[in-house]
Design a protein around this motif. Structure first.
Motif, PDB file in Angstrom:
ATOM      1  N   ASP A   7       0.764  -1.284   0.011  1.00 40.92           N
ATOM      2  CA  ASP A   7      -0.125   0.085  -0.121  1.00 40.92           C
ATOM      3  C   ASP A   7       0.968   1.308  -0.075  1.00 40.92           C
ATOM      4  O   ASP A   7       2.104   1.056   0.144  1.00 40.92           O
ATOM      5  N   HIS A   8       0.407   2.274  -0.377  1.00 41.72           N
ATOM      6  CA  HIS A   8       1.056   3.795  -0.304  1.00 41.72           C
ATOM      7  C   HIS A   8       0.487   4.831  -0.025  1.00 41.72           C
ATOM      8  O   HIS A   8      -0.667   4.789  -0.065  1.00 41.72           O
ATOM      9  N   LYS A   9       0.823   5.765   0.230  1.00 45.38           N
ATOM     10  CA  LYS A   9       0.247   7.034   0.748  1.00 45.38           C
ATOM     11  C   LYS A   9       0.177   7.816  -0.428  1.00 45.38           C
ATOM     12  O   LYS A   9      -0.784   8.744  -0.698  1.00 45.38           O
ATOM     13  N   GLY A  10       0.983   8.144  -1.249  1.00 48.14           N
ATOM     14  CA  GLY A  10       0.973   9.203  -2.414  1.00 48.14           C
ATOM     15  C   GLY A  10       2.020   9.012  -3.391  1.00 48.14           C
ATOM     16  O   GLY A  10       2.409   9.904  -4.165  1.00 48.14           O
ATOM     17  N   GLU A  11       2.077   7.666  -3.930  1.00 46.91           N
ATOM     18  CA  GLU A  11       2.741   7.573  -5.163  1.00 46.91           C
ATOM     19  C   GLU A  11       2.051   8.127  -6.435  1.00 46.91           C
ATOM     20  O   GLU A  11       0.851   7.926  -6.491  1.00 46.91           O
ATOM     21  N   THR A  12       2.808   8.245  -7.600  1.00 48.60           N
ATOM     22  CA  THR A  12       2.389   8.916  -8.689  1.00 48.60           C
ATOM     23  C   THR A  12       1.402   7.819  -9.213  1.00 48.60           C
ATOM     24  O   THR A  12       1.684   6.713  -9.551  1.00 48.60           O
ATOM     25  N   PRO A  13       0.043   7.964  -9.346  1.00 43.95           N
ATOM     26  CA  PRO A  13      -1.068   7.248 -10.087  1.00 43.95           C
ATOM     27  C   PRO A  13      -0.594   6.882 -11.491  1.00 43.95           C
ATOM     28  O   PRO A  13       0.079   7.640 -12.240  1.00 43.95           O
ATOM     29  N   GLY A  14      -0.691   5.709 -11.551  1.00 39.62           N
ATOM     30  CA  GLY A  14      -0.354   4.949 -13.039  1.00 39.62           C
ATOM     31  C   GLY A  14       1.192   4.687 -12.925  1.00 39.62           C
ATOM     32  O   GLY A  14       1.526   3.722 -13.794  1.00 39.62           O
ATOM     33  N   LEU A  15       1.935   5.169 -12.150  1.00 37.04           N
ATOM     34  CA  LEU A  15       3.482   4.761 -12.289  1.00 37.04           C
ATOM     35  C   LEU A  15       3.688   4.041 -10.793  1.00 37.04           C
ATOM     36  O   LEU A  15       3.462   2.701 -10.641  1.00 37.04           O
ATOM     37  N   GLY A  16       4.098   4.969  -9.921  1.00 42.72           N
ATOM     38  CA  GLY A  16       4.535   4.318  -8.822  1.00 42.72           C
ATOM     39  C   GLY A  16       3.364   3.737  -8.005  1.00 42.72           C
ATOM     40  O   GLY A  16       3.534   2.426  -7.424  1.00 42.72           O
ATOM     41  N   ALA A  17       2.020   4.149  -8.118  1.00 43.84           N
ATOM     42  CA  ALA A  17       0.887   3.619  -7.702  1.00 43.84           C
ATOM     43  C   ALA A  17       0.706   2.176  -8.136  1.00 43.84           C
ATOM     44  O   ALA A  17      -0.192   1.341  -7.491  1.00 43.84           O
ATOM     45  N   GLU A  18       1.169   1.762  -9.198  1.00 44.56           N
ATOM     46  CA  GLU A  18       0.925   0.318  -9.681  1.00 44.56           C
ATOM     47  C   GLU A  18       1.513  -0.677  -8.770  1.00 44.56           C
ATOM     48  O   GLU A  18       1.337  -1.807  -9.185  1.00 44.56           O
ATOM     49  N   LEU A  19       2.044  -0.377  -7.890  1.00 48.10           N
ATOM     50  CA  LEU A  19       2.880  -1.640  -6.921  1.00 48.10           C
ATOM     51  C   LEU A  19       1.515  -2.144  -6.107  1.00 48.10           C
ATOM     52  O   LEU A  19       1.764  -3.340  -5.634  1.00 48.10           O
ATOM     53  N   VAL A  20       0.559  -1.598  -6.043  1.00 53.24           N
ATOM     54  CA  VAL A  20      -0.600  -2.229  -5.400  1.00 53.24           C
ATOM     55  C   VAL A  20      -1.186  -3.514  -6.510  1.00 53.24           C
ATOM     56  O   VAL A  20      -1.943  -4.305  -5.966  1.00 53.24           O
ATOM     57  N   LYS A  21      -0.851  -3.303  -7.665  1.00 51.75           N
ATOM     58  CA  LYS A  21      -1.521  -4.449  -8.612  1.00 51.75           C
ATOM     59  C   LYS A  21      -0.895  -5.582  -8.761  1.00 51.75           C
ATOM     60  O   LYS A  21       0.146  -6.065  -8.250  1.00 51.75           O
ATOM     61  N   ASN A  22      -2.042  -6.393  -9.071  1.00 52.36           N
ATOM     62  CA  ASN A  22      -1.393  -8.039  -9.035  1.00 52.36           C
ATOM     63  C   ASN A  22      -0.321  -8.222 -10.076  1.00 52.36           C
ATOM     64  O   ASN A  22       0.669  -9.077  -9.722  1.00 52.36           O
ATOM     65  N   LYS A  23      -0.302  -7.584 -11.013  1.00 47.67           N
ATOM     66  CA  LYS A  23       0.691  -7.885 -12.122  1.00 47.67           C
ATOM     67  C   LYS A  23       2.306  -7.782 -11.588  1.00 47.67           C
ATOM     68  O   LYS A  23       2.947  -8.550 -11.861  1.00 47.67           O
ATOM     69  N   PHE A  24       2.435  -6.584 -10.745  1.00 52.01           N
ATOM     70  CA  PHE A  24       3.549  -6.694 -10.028  1.00 52.01           C
ATOM     71  C   PHE A  24       3.757  -7.489  -8.763  1.00 52.01           C
ATOM     72  O   PHE A  24       4.774  -8.178  -8.832  1.00 52.01           O
ATOM     73  N   ARG A  25       2.677  -7.678  -8.025  1.00 48.94           N
ATOM     74  CA  ARG A  25       3.022  -8.552  -6.847  1.00 48.94           C
ATOM     75  C   ARG A  25       3.189  -9.835  -7.209  1.00 48.94           C
ATOM     76  O   ARG A  25       3.989 -10.679  -6.360  1.00 48.94           O
ATOM     77  N   GLU A  26       2.398 -10.320  -8.233  1.00 51.89           N
ATOM     78  CA  GLU A  26       2.405 -11.761  -8.418  1.00 51.89           C
ATOM     79  C   GLU A  26       3.916 -12.573  -9.001  1.00 51.89           C
ATOM     80  O   GLU A  26       4.437 -13.626  -8.630  1.00 51.89           O
ATOM     81  N   GLN A  27       4.852 -11.434  -9.261  1.00 54.07           N
ATOM     82  CA  GLN A  27       6.303 -11.643  -9.486  1.00 54.07           C
ATOM     83  C   GLN A  27       6.896 -12.251  -8.141  1.00 54.07           C
ATOM     84  O   GLN A  27       7.977 -13.051  -8.262  1.00 54.07           O
ATOM     85  N   PHE A  28       6.515 -11.891  -7.220  1.00 56.44           N
ATOM     86  CA  PHE A  28       7.097 -12.214  -5.900  1.00 56.44           C
ATOM     87  C   PHE A  28       6.658 -13.569  -5.229  1.00 56.44           C
ATOM     88  O   PHE A  28       7.580 -14.245  -4.646  1.00 56.44           O
ATOM     89  N   TYR A  29       5.529 -14.240  -6.039  1.00 57.83           N
ATOM     90  CA  TYR A  29       5.070 -15.463  -5.419  1.00 57.83           C
ATOM     91  C   TYR A  29       6.091 -16.473  -5.548  1.00 57.83           C
ATOM     92  O   TYR A  29       6.727 -16.506  -6.721  1.00 57.83           O
ATOM     93  N   GLY A  30       6.444 -17.598  -4.774  1.00 56.16           N
ATOM     94  CA  GLY A  30       7.326 -18.423  -5.020  1.00 56.16           C
ATOM     95  C   GLY A  30       8.909 -18.181  -4.991  1.00 56.16           C
ATOM     96  O   GLY A  30       9.646 -18.940  -5.108  1.00 56.16           O
ATOM     97  N   GLN A  31       9.304 -16.806  -4.982  1.00 58.04           N
ATOM     98  CA  GLN A  31      10.654 -16.594  -4.962  1.00 58.04           C
ATOM     99  C   GLN A  31      11.382 -16.736  -3.639  1.00 58.04           C
ATOM    100  O   GLN A  31      10.639 -16.941  -2.564  1.00 58.04           O
TER     101      GLN A  31
END
Lengths: 242, 204, 218
Positions: free
Chosen positions: A162-186
């Motif tokens: 989660d984040h407080k004020g990252e740039t929508p569309g860029l930094g704020a994409e960290l909440v999206k599954n597309k980014f998070r799913e890369q962590f799974y199983g590492q």
């Protein structure tokens, strides 16, 4: 109406007083009426993030599975929270309501060695998932989240940000599954057992390599995530090696 | 101390109220026709921000947040008046702007005349209330919020004077008629914002 | 009050007297929250509600407000309505309230509100004031919607969650699956708030070249 002298001091003061009482009273009423709902929302938001990290689902699954009732039932029945100290010993069997993770981490007067860290465990099929809480700095402001590790305490099960004020569309994409799913199983460590986990700058992930590809157009948020994961693992290192 | 200098530089340049957050645009666009009035408004904004940020901080910490009223009686510990926050902040701002208006009228009638109706507009200048709200989300302490107020005000000053200077020069160039004035001011602000984005990510 | 006037109160602020592009009021939030259409719509709705009801309240009270504290009274009414909106958002749409964060509070200093109160509500009857508020709120919302759609479509390739451009576009419609729609790259500039300022500049340009009366002489 014309007889009323709306410019006199007495009238002005009286008007102000009446207005303040009416407005204050109405706001107090609405705010206390809505407070339980708002508090419940905040708690649900926190629980949902923990469950997201634990269950490591895809976006479609999250949308259908993680409804309020399910999250609350699952959290109440299967998730256990407790506090550990820097040496990894359990200090509190449950997390007291007065405990505030952000305050604890930001308070410079408490040395790292005396800080307390929350851990959540989730049991299913005889296996334990350990959830660590993270906090760090993104480009603009705070970023935070939960990191869930498998029973071996080395493999990442899932993660939620989660984040407080990252740039929508860029930094704020960290909440999206597309980014998070890369962590799974590492896994967090290399063969020699040293910490070895990198969130690369977008597009710099070596083909077939270990690690996570960063957020496009948000190098500093990506760096912040890398630093946050690293410091979290180091904070909990004694707990994890037990 | 170094921490305070960082906050100043950050709020004035890296996180410029106008060019990065786009707050306070109304008066920014309306009062940037000549450098002289721009300097006046900019100075007034610095002054108001420098006072309102710390005052609102004091009010919030001592009266509004949960547990702040515990000093009256322990049973008040659980009271939380944060829902009154917006009204109180804007009230403080309105009162202070009124004060600044009276001071300027007394000491510099010329400036008062040229600022005209825009002084009351400082009250509804988003950057003033924005200063208070950002100060809260950033969880600054008293000294930090005072510096943050001054820094943000200085950032506004810088941005409005720069725009006014460009617009003064622009009067001699051949801009397409429909784009003249407001339209061009928007485009220039955009370009200035792009330039300021180059400062983004400076680690302080 | 005739029907023509009522309609004018509502339709004028949409185009010829648009609060953002013509009166230059309320630009701040128009720039910051237009990253996607959903935010733009919610913000437009919130502002419309607050303008309409603050106009109505002030117009009802217009003969009783002491002139010396006029501004404070207006601000208290606005702040009251905005706090209500903010509380309701937090209670019933928590995710949105998180995303809009301080910008909900900043509706208070949205100049449209004060501007309309000063220019219209203080001198007119409640009903026309209410309609004027709705009209101006909608005019504001319209610009937000336009800017938001352009930014979301070209910045992320999708609109309201439906993907039009990029790799994932139309992935379940065979004959659209390749070619034109896939060759599109997301425009990084459009994602940033700064894009909206250029878009607004261009909207103003187009509007003024259609309507010569609005052209700035200076």
């Amino acid at each position: 109406m014309s007889k009323l002298n709306t410019d006199s001091n007495a009238y002005t003061l009286g008007f102000l007083a009446v207005m303040v009482i009416i407005v204050g009273g109405m706001l107090a009423f609405v705010s206390s009426a809505l407070k339980p709902t708002i508090d419940a929302n905040q708690e649900l938001d926190r629980r949902t993030k923990i469950m997201k990290a634990i269950l490591s689902l895809s976006a479609e699954e999250e949308a259908t599975v993680l409804v309020a009732d399910y999250v609350n039932a699952e959290y109440d029945n299967k998730v256990k929270g407790f506090l550990v100290n820097y040496s990894g010993e359990v200090v509190e069997e449950s997390i007291p309501t007065s405990y505030d993770f952000r305050k604890e981490m930001k308070d410079a007067s408490i040395p790292l060695e005396s800080k307390l860290f929350p851990v959540y465990t989730y049991e299913s099929d005889g296996k334990k998932v350990h959830v660590l809480q993270m906090i760090g700095l993104g480009l603009w402001d705070e970023i935070n989240g939960y990191l869930a590790l498998e029973d071996d305490k080395e493999t990442i099960k899932g993660v939620a940000f989660d984040h407080k004020g990252e740039t929508p569309g860029l930094g704020a994409e960290l909440v999206k599954n597309k980014f998070r799913e890369q962590f799974y199983g590492q896994t967090l460590y290399n063969e020699a057992g040293e910490y070895d986990f990198t969130v690369y700058k977008a597009g710099k992930l070596p083909a077939g390599g270990k690690g996570v590809d960063g957020l496009a157009g948000a190098t500093l948020t990506t760096d912040g995530i890398q630093a946050m994961v690293k410091s979290t693992i180091s904070n909990y290192s004694n707990y994890l090696s037990k | 101390m170094g921490d305070l200098i960082n906050i100043f530089v950050k709020s004035a340049f890296v996180e410029n109220m106008v060019l990065i957050y786009f707050l306070g645009m109304c008066s920014y666009l309306a009062v940037s026709k000549t450098v002289k009035t721009a300097v006046g408004l900019g100075a007034a904004v610095i002054f108001v921000l420098a006072i309102t940020a710390p005052i609102n901080w004091i009010i919030r910490e001592n009266l509004l947040v949960e547990g702040a009223l515990g000093w009256i009686h322990p049973s008040f510990e659980t009271l939380n008046f944060e829902f009154l926050g917006l009204i109180i902040y804007i009230g403080v701002i309105a009162a202070l702007v009124q004060l600044v208006e009276m001071v300027i009228e007394k000491f510099s009638p010329a400036l008062y005349m040229s600022l005209g109706i825009f002084l009351p507009l400082i009250t509804v200048n988003c950057s003033i209330l924005g200063g208070t709200l950002f100060m809260i989300t950033k969880e600054y302490n008293l000294a930090q919020s005072a510096v943050f107020g001054i820094g943000s005000g200085f950032g506004f000053f810088l941005a409005i004077v720069a725009l006014a200077a460009i617009r003064e020069k622009l009067r001699y160039s051949n801009v397409p008629a429909p784009l003249r004035g407001l339209g061009m001011a928007f485009i220039i602000t955009g370009l200035m914002g792009l330039a300021f984005m180059g400062l983004m990510g400076i680690k302080l | 009050m005739s029907d023509v006037n009522t309609r004018k109160l509502l339709s004028d602020p949409l185009l010829d007297n648009n609060p953002i592009t013509v009166q230059v009021l309320g630009v701040c939030s128009a720039l910051a929250v237009t990253g996607n259409v959903t935010n733009a719509l919610i913000m437009g709705a919130a502002v419309t509600m607050v303008t309409a009801f603050s106009n109505l309240t002030i117009s009802l009270l217009r003969n009783y407000i002491p002139s010396r504290i006029r501004m404070i009274v207006q601000l208290v009414v606005i702040a009251f309505l905005v706090t209500l909106v903010s509380l309701f958002l937090q209670a019933f749409s928590y995710d949105l309230s998180k995303e809009l964060s301080v910008y909900v509070g900043l509706i208070i200093t949205n100049c449209i509100l004060m501007g309309r109160l000063e220019a219209f509500a203080l001198g007119n009857k409640p009903l026309p004031s209410f309609l004027d508020g709705i009209g101006n709120g909608l005019g504001y919302g319209l610009i937000l919607l336009i800017v938001g759609s352009i930014r979301e479509l070209f910045g992320t390739g999708s609109l309201l969650g439906f993907t039009f451009f990029g790799e994932e576009a139309f992935h379940n419609i065979a004959f659209l699956k390749s070619g034109f729609f896939h060759a599109f790259f997301h425009n990084g500039l459009m994602v940033l708030p700064i894009a909206s300022i250029f878009i607004l500049g261009i909207i103003i340009w187009i509007q003024r070249s259609k309507n010569a009366e609005l052209v700035d002489i200076s």
